[in-house]
Design a protein around this motif. Structure first.
Motif, PDB file in Angstrom:
ATOM      1  N   ALA A   1       5.327  -0.729   5.760  1.00  0.00           N
ATOM      2  CA  ALA A   1       3.909  -1.072   5.838  1.00  0.00           C
ATOM      3  C   ALA A   1       3.404  -1.509   4.475  1.00  0.00           C
ATOM      4  CB  ALA A   1       3.113   0.130   6.338  1.00  0.00           C
ATOM      5  N   LEU A   2       3.020  -2.767   4.377  1.00  0.00           N
ATOM      6  CA  LEU A   2       2.485  -3.338   3.142  1.00  0.00           C
ATOM      7  C   LEU A   2       1.218  -4.104   3.456  1.00  0.00           C
ATOM      8  CD1 LEU A   2       5.767  -4.833   1.648  1.00  0.00           C
ATOM      9  CD2 LEU A   2       4.707  -2.669   1.045  1.00  0.00           C
ATOM     10  N   ALA A   3       0.203  -3.957   2.621  1.00  0.00           N
ATOM     11  CA  ALA A   3      -1.043  -4.680   2.859  1.00  0.00           C
ATOM     12  C   ALA A   3      -0.851  -6.175   2.660  1.00  0.00           C
ATOM     13  CB  ALA A   3      -2.137  -4.146   1.924  1.00  0.00           C
ATOM     14  N   ASP A   4      -0.091  -6.569   1.634  1.00  0.00           N
ATOM     15  CA  ASP A   4       0.121  -7.987   1.338  1.00  0.00           C
ATOM     16  C   ASP A   4       1.583  -8.174   0.941  1.00  0.00           C
ATOM     17  OD1 ASP A   4       0.060 -10.607   0.663  1.00  0.00           O
ATOM     18  OD2 ASP A   4      -1.439 -10.437  -0.923  1.00  0.00           O
TER      19      ASP A   4
ATOM     20  N   LEU B   1      16.298   0.189   2.258  1.00  0.00           N
ATOM     21  CA  LEU B   1      15.072  -0.320   1.650  1.00  0.00           C
ATOM     22  C   LEU B   1      15.161  -1.829   1.440  1.00  0.00           C
ATOM     23  CD1 LEU B   1      12.342   0.061   0.318  1.00  0.00           C
ATOM     24  CD2 LEU B   1      13.517   0.653  -1.806  1.00  0.00           C
ATOM     25  N   ALA B   2      16.297  -2.297   0.946  1.00  0.00           N
ATOM     26  CA  ALA B   2      16.456  -3.733   0.725  1.00  0.00           C
ATOM     27  C   ALA B   2      16.330  -4.505   2.031  1.00  0.00           C
ATOM     28  CB  ALA B   2      17.820  -4.008   0.070  1.00  0.00           C
ATOM     29  N   ARG B   3      16.945  -3.967   3.091  1.00  0.00           N
ATOM     30  CA  ARG B   3      16.882  -4.673   4.385  1.00  0.00           C
ATOM     31  C   ARG B   3      15.461  -4.746   4.906  1.00  0.00           C
ATOM     32  NH1 ARG B   3      16.343  -7.629   7.307  1.00  0.00           N
ATOM     33  NH2 ARG B   3      17.467  -8.343   9.169  1.00  0.00           N
ATOM     34  N   LEU B   4      14.701  -3.658   4.753  1.00  0.00           N
ATOM     35  CA  LEU B   4      13.303  -3.664   5.185  1.00  0.00           C
ATOM     36  C   LEU B   4      12.459  -4.608   4.331  1.00  0.00           C
ATOM     37  CD1 LEU B   4      12.807   0.142   5.872  1.00  0.00           C
ATOM     38  CD2 LEU B   4      12.930  -1.679   7.583  1.00  0.00           C
ATOM     39  N   LEU B   5      12.749  -4.649   3.026  1.00  0.00           N
ATOM     40  CA  LEU B   5      11.999  -5.544   2.141  1.00  0.00           C
ATOM     41  C   LEU B   5      12.227  -7.012   2.485  1.00  0.00           C
ATOM     42  CD1 LEU B   5      12.498  -3.725  -1.267  1.00  0.00           C
ATOM     43  CD2 LEU B   5      10.303  -4.220  -0.184  1.00  0.00           C
TER      44      LEU B   5
ATOM     45  N   GLY C   1       1.512   7.489   0.076  1.00  0.00           N
ATOM     46  CA  GLY C   1       0.769   6.307   0.495  1.00  0.00           C
ATOM     47  C   GLY C   1       1.634   5.151   0.927  1.00  0.00           C
ATOM     48  N   THR C   2       2.943   5.277   0.757  1.00  0.00           N
ATOM     49  CA  THR C   2       3.872   4.233   1.176  1.00  0.00           C
ATOM     50  C   THR C   2       4.580   4.709   2.437  1.00  0.00           C
ATOM     51  OG1 THR C   2       4.195   3.612  -1.112  1.00  0.00           O
ATOM     52  CG2 THR C   2       5.788   2.776   0.486  1.00  0.00           C
ATOM     53  N   ALA C   3       4.541   3.890   3.493  1.00  0.00           N
ATOM     54  CA  ALA C   3       5.024   4.359   4.797  1.00  0.00           C
ATOM     55  C   ALA C   3       6.087   3.431   5.363  1.00  0.00           C
ATOM     56  CB  ALA C   3       3.866   4.471   5.795  1.00  0.00           C
ATOM     57  N   VAL C   4       7.032   4.040   6.085  1.00  0.00           N
ATOM     58  CA  VAL C   4       7.959   3.303   6.947  1.00  0.00           C
ATOM     59  C   VAL C   4       7.537   3.623   8.379  1.00  0.00           C
ATOM     60  CG1 VAL C   4      10.338   2.959   7.672  1.00  0.00           C
ATOM     61  CG2 VAL C   4       9.828   3.432   5.273  1.00  0.00           C
ATOM     62  N   GLU C   5       7.029   2.638   9.075  1.00  0.00           N
ATOM     63  CA  GLU C   5       6.476   2.842  10.415  1.00  0.00           C
ATOM     64  C   GLU C   5       7.506   2.497  11.474  1.00  0.00           C
ATOM     65  OE1 GLU C   5       3.086   0.331  10.440  1.00  0.00           O
ATOM     66  OE2 GLU C   5       1.842   1.697   9.240  1.00  0.00           O
ATOM     67  N   PHE C   6       7.367   3.154  12.633  1.00  0.00           N
ATOM     68  CA  PHE C   6       8.248   2.865  13.768  1.00  0.00           C
ATOM     69  C   PHE C   6       7.417   2.437  14.964  1.00  0.00           C
ATOM     70  CE2 PHE C   6      10.422   4.106  17.696  1.00  0.00           C
ATOM     71  CZ  PHE C   6      11.570   3.346  17.568  1.00  0.00           C
ATOM     72  N   SER C   7       7.917   1.435  15.690  1.00  0.00           N
ATOM     73  CA  SER C   7       7.312   0.976  16.939  1.00  0.00           C
ATOM     74  C   SER C   7       8.448   0.545  17.854  1.00  0.00           C
ATOM     75  CB  SER C   7       6.373  -0.199  16.680  1.00  0.00           C
ATOM     76  OG  SER C   7       7.127  -1.359  16.356  1.00  0.00           O
TER      77      SER C   7
END
Length: 841
Positions: free
Chosen positions: A90-93, A30-34, A77-83
């Protein structure tokens, strides 16, 4: 909001995981993604960040498992997306949701306010930024492999922000007593950080505690002498002197911050890591590449991620010195440029130094990285200054961006070229979505990005045009790329506003002989060898190397020299109509084709096929622009190559256009017939006229492939006189074998043919004879296997597919259904990859 709770994890870790169930790996993930919130983090980087040098056997599977656990732990409502680019939170702002991003944004805003002369506003912004901290950076994930470097970076940014806040408070006449209290714990933690201690001295002086301020100086002076054997810096000595004279030291001249990006960073992950490693290992690194490659953005991206002091020097506004007023006009369109004495002043401004003469003193004992941008038009003066400063200041490191290397001993170079195709497409889609909401891609985006050479600036300019044009219109309009991409960011430097301006800037820096060579190089398509450049352009390796050094030409791993298509198109506009290079180009490649023709029927067949493959674009360009007589000769010489490589469909249109310009004659009747075949004609006036030339001629055929190609494409022709060369004789034996009803006689003819082709070392004929013999053999499989191997070496997909299907039938007749199925599937795959009709397995 959950990310308000988690946000401190990315800065302090004090209470960041209170609402998240799971072990340290989940918190570290989580920290790395943040830390990259809003952007995608590649899988490889996440694996390295979580597992370091000892990843599990199935590292990607382990990562997927951790991502799954994190998704379950996050609130609805909180997502970790993959591409394909990696995982993304995924954060709006993101800047508002994650404290570390908010901190960095506030620091940048504060620096801008200070540089704009508003220290009160700057102090408020910086105090707000520092108020976000609640303990050491990444405290509860410090054991994660990625954490140490990121924590050090954030700690360094925090310390920089403390100093910037203190300087702004002093400039805004803030409460000096409060400032003294705030700085005291930092001074205890960083007793030898001279700027910090200087600010402490100034705050003490402003609070009326001059004696305490002077005592701080003596403490620092003694500590420096004992621990480092060094004296205080000139800046700290100046603060001391001002205090001795009874006044608070003069405010420091503000240092401009690193420019803040307005868009997200796309691609270049590998280059970013490599550049960061070079900057850590070498004192001078130059990022070289053509205009529009994204050198500045990459340098700033790396600089922003480094700990310690990083300063930005923009030489783009430094004026070059124009050429002599009496210089003769340059027919190749140059403007001339030279070094300017403003370079040192630009360095001084970036470092907050009053006057270039003080640069060595300001940098002495100061560990700082200078990012020096846009050096190409003042490269000589920049090189002299950088060399002098590096020699005088051991703590200095320099990262320059330029279209040409500085040429200093010890300089490490990192060439920056086109984006990888996937990254270029991702960049286009992201920028396009900004101007056309909802845009998610198009079938022709890959074609468009490839046509723009994968240059980031060109891709971004093209994406911006989606406001008024479609992707189809953009892709179809690449031939007029300079007009198409004639609108850009109004706030960008003039040389970066349009695609033409980008190339013109590089062109203006060339010497006249370099411009002449660059214009002549535009006649090549797909690159050229050094020998071809010398023959066609009349230039030696020295001039060519100069264009490589200035990023107008790139050298590929195979030793070929190539211009990006965008640069080539601009250079072609600068080629005078009477220049001899186009005619020399056509002559050179006609001679190459004629030299290759006999070699395609001998032991060097593969070598010459590869050589012609490399020159395919040049050969087709020569064909399009050749006079009729030369065009006929070129088609005749290349017909075997086109047939062996299955390229006749690619050249049918230009050959048909050549036919319309040709005045048929018996003297060139055979060449005319080969043109008819290459144009893909099977009936009509051209075919009948060619047939007449072939049947009424009395001399043997000059091109050994003519009879074979005509008979397989149009039909047999009686009365052709084949040549008496060994290849033609061997091929004639194959033809006779197919017309012979007796198996024994046919086998004898094919055996003789095989011996002839083997003696020549020619693979296609050998494989053809083997295939014929297999029809008469008790055990055809060894013969078919050898023939298949030879066809695969040649890359003749049609023959490979046919032979695989034939061998499948042999397997099936022998009761080996498994081998038959395997060959049919392989035939289907080969046909699919070659764009052929896929046979049913």
């Amino acid at each position: 909001m959950i990310f308000r709770l988690l946000g401190p994890l990315a800065v302090s870790g004090a209470a960041g995981t209170a609402g998240i169930a799971g072990g340290p790996k989940i918190r570290a993930l989580l920290a790395r993604l943040l830390l990259d919130a809003g952007g995608s983090v590649p899988v490889e980087r996440l694996v390295d960040g979580l597992y370091g040098d000892e990843p599990p056997a199935d590292a990607q599977g382990a990562l997927q498992a951790q991502v799954s656990r994190l998704r379950r732990a996050l609130p609805p409502g909180t997502a970790v997306e993959f591409s394909p680019a990696g995982y993304r939170l995924a954060l709006a702002d993101p800047a508002a949701a994650v404290d570390v991003l908010r901190f960095e944004a506030l620091v940048r805003e504060g620096a801008r306010a200070g540089a704009a002369g508003d220290p009160g506003h700057a102090a408020g912004l910086l105090r707000e930024a520092l108020g976000l901290w609640r303990g050491p950076a990444l405290a509860d994930v410090r054991d994660a492999p990625f954490a140490a470097g990121q924590a050090a970076r954030l700690d360094a940014l925090r310390l920089d922000a403390v100093e910037a806040w203190a300087a702004a408070e002093l400039a805004a006449d803030g409460d000096p007593a409060l400032l003294v209290r705030e700085l005291e714990p930092w001074a205890r933690e960083q007793p030898l950080r001279e700027r910090l201690r200087g600010l402490q001295m100034r705050a003490l002086g402003a609070a009326g505690r001059q004696a305490d301020a002077l005592a701080v100086y003596e403490e620092v002076r003694a500590a420096l002498a004992e621990e480092l054997g060094a004296d205080p810096s000139p800046e700290l000595a100046a603060v001391h002197l001002r205090l001795l004279r009874g006044g608070e030291a003069a405010p420091e001249r503000p240092c401009p911050p690193l420019p803040a990006p307005l868009t997200d960073f796309v691609g270049r992950a590998r280059e970013r890591e490599r550049l960061a490693a070079l900057v850590a290992a070498a004192r001078l690194v130059t990022l070289v590449g053509p205009g529009g490659a994204g050198k500045t953005r990459l340098a700033l991206e790396v600089g922003a991620g480094l700990r310690g002091e990083v300063r930005f020097v923009d030489l783009g506004a430094v004026a070059g010195t124009p050429g002599p007023p009496d210089a003769a006009p340059d027919p190749y369109g140059g403007a001339g440029a030279g070094p300017s004495g403003e370079v040192a002043e630009a360095f001084a401004a970036a470092l907050g130094v009053r006057g270039a003469a003080r640069l060595p003193a300001a940098l002495e004992g100061r560990p700082v990285l200078l990012i020096v941008d846009n050096c190409e038009h003042v490269v000589a003066e920049t090189a002299v200054l950088v060399r002098r400063l590096l020699g005088a200041c051991p703590g200095l490191r320099v990262l320059t961006t330029s279209r040409e290397a500085l040429g200093i001993t010890g300089e490490s170079l990192l060439p920056l070229g086109a984006l990888a195709p996937e990254a270029a497409e991702e960049l286009f889609v992201r920028r396009a979505a900004a101007v056309r909401p909802g845009f998610a891609g198009h079938a022709r985006v890959a074609e468009l990005c490839a046509g723009l050479d994968g240059l980031p600036l060109a891709v971004e300019l093209a994406a911006a045009r989606l406001r008024t044009l479609s992707v189809e219109e953009l892709a179809d309009g690449l031939g007029e790329r300079f007009e198409l991409l004639s609108r850009g960011d109004r706030t960008a430097p003039e040389r970066h506003r349009t695609l033409r301006a980008v190339v013109e800037w590089s062109w203006s820096l060339l010497e006249p002989d370099e411009r002449r060579l660059a214009a002549r190089l535009s006649v090549f398509r797909g690159g050229a060898t050094a020998q071809a450049v010398a023959r066609v352009c009349g230039a030696g390796t020295g001039a060519l190397a100069s264009l490589v050094e200035k990023s107008l030409v790139e050298v590929r791993e195979d030793g070929r020299y190539r211009m990006l298509e965008t640069i080539r198109a601009y250079a072609a506009e600068r080629l005078p109509a009477d220049d001899p290079a186009p005619a020399a180009h056509r002559a050179h490649y006609r001679e190459l084709a004629e030299a290759a023709d006999p070699e395609l029927r001998g032991p060097a067949q593969l070598e010459w096929l590869a050589r012609l493959d490399a020159e395919d674009a040049n050969l087709r360009a020569a064909l399009r622009h050749s006079a009729p007589e030369d065009g006929l000769r070129l088609v005749a010489a290349l017909s075997p190559y086109w047939w062996l490589r299955g390229l006749r469909g690619r050249v049918a249109a230009p050959v048909a256009e050549l036919l319309d310009r040709v005045e048929p004659s018996a003297e060139r009747g055979e060449e005319y017939a080969l043109c008819v075949l290459a144009a893909g004609l099977r009936e009509g006036p051209h075919v009948e006229r060619a047939r007449g030339f072939l049947t009424t001629g009395t001399a043997p055929l000059r091109q050994p492939y003519t009879a074979f190609l005509w008979s397989t494409s149009v039909g047999p022709v009686e009365g052709l006189r084949l040549g008496d060369d060994p290849w033609s004789r061997s091929l004639a034996l194959v033809g006779r074998a197919h017309l012979t009803p007796g198996p024994a006689e046919a086998e004898a003819l094919l055996t003789e043919s095989l011996a002839g082709f083997r003696a020549l070392g020619e693979r296609w004929g050998t494989a053809t004879a083997l295939e014929g013999l297999a029809a008469h053999a008790r055990d055809p499989l060894p013969l078919l296997a050898e023939a298949l191997s030879l066809f695969e070496e040649l890359g003749v997909a049609e023959d490979v597919v046919d032979l695989l299907l034939r061998r499948a039938a042999v397997h099936e007749a022998a009761g080996d259904a498994e081998s038959a199925t395997r060959d049919r599937h392989r035939a289907a795959r080969t046909a699919h990859h070659a764009g052929l009709r896929v046979p049913s397995p």
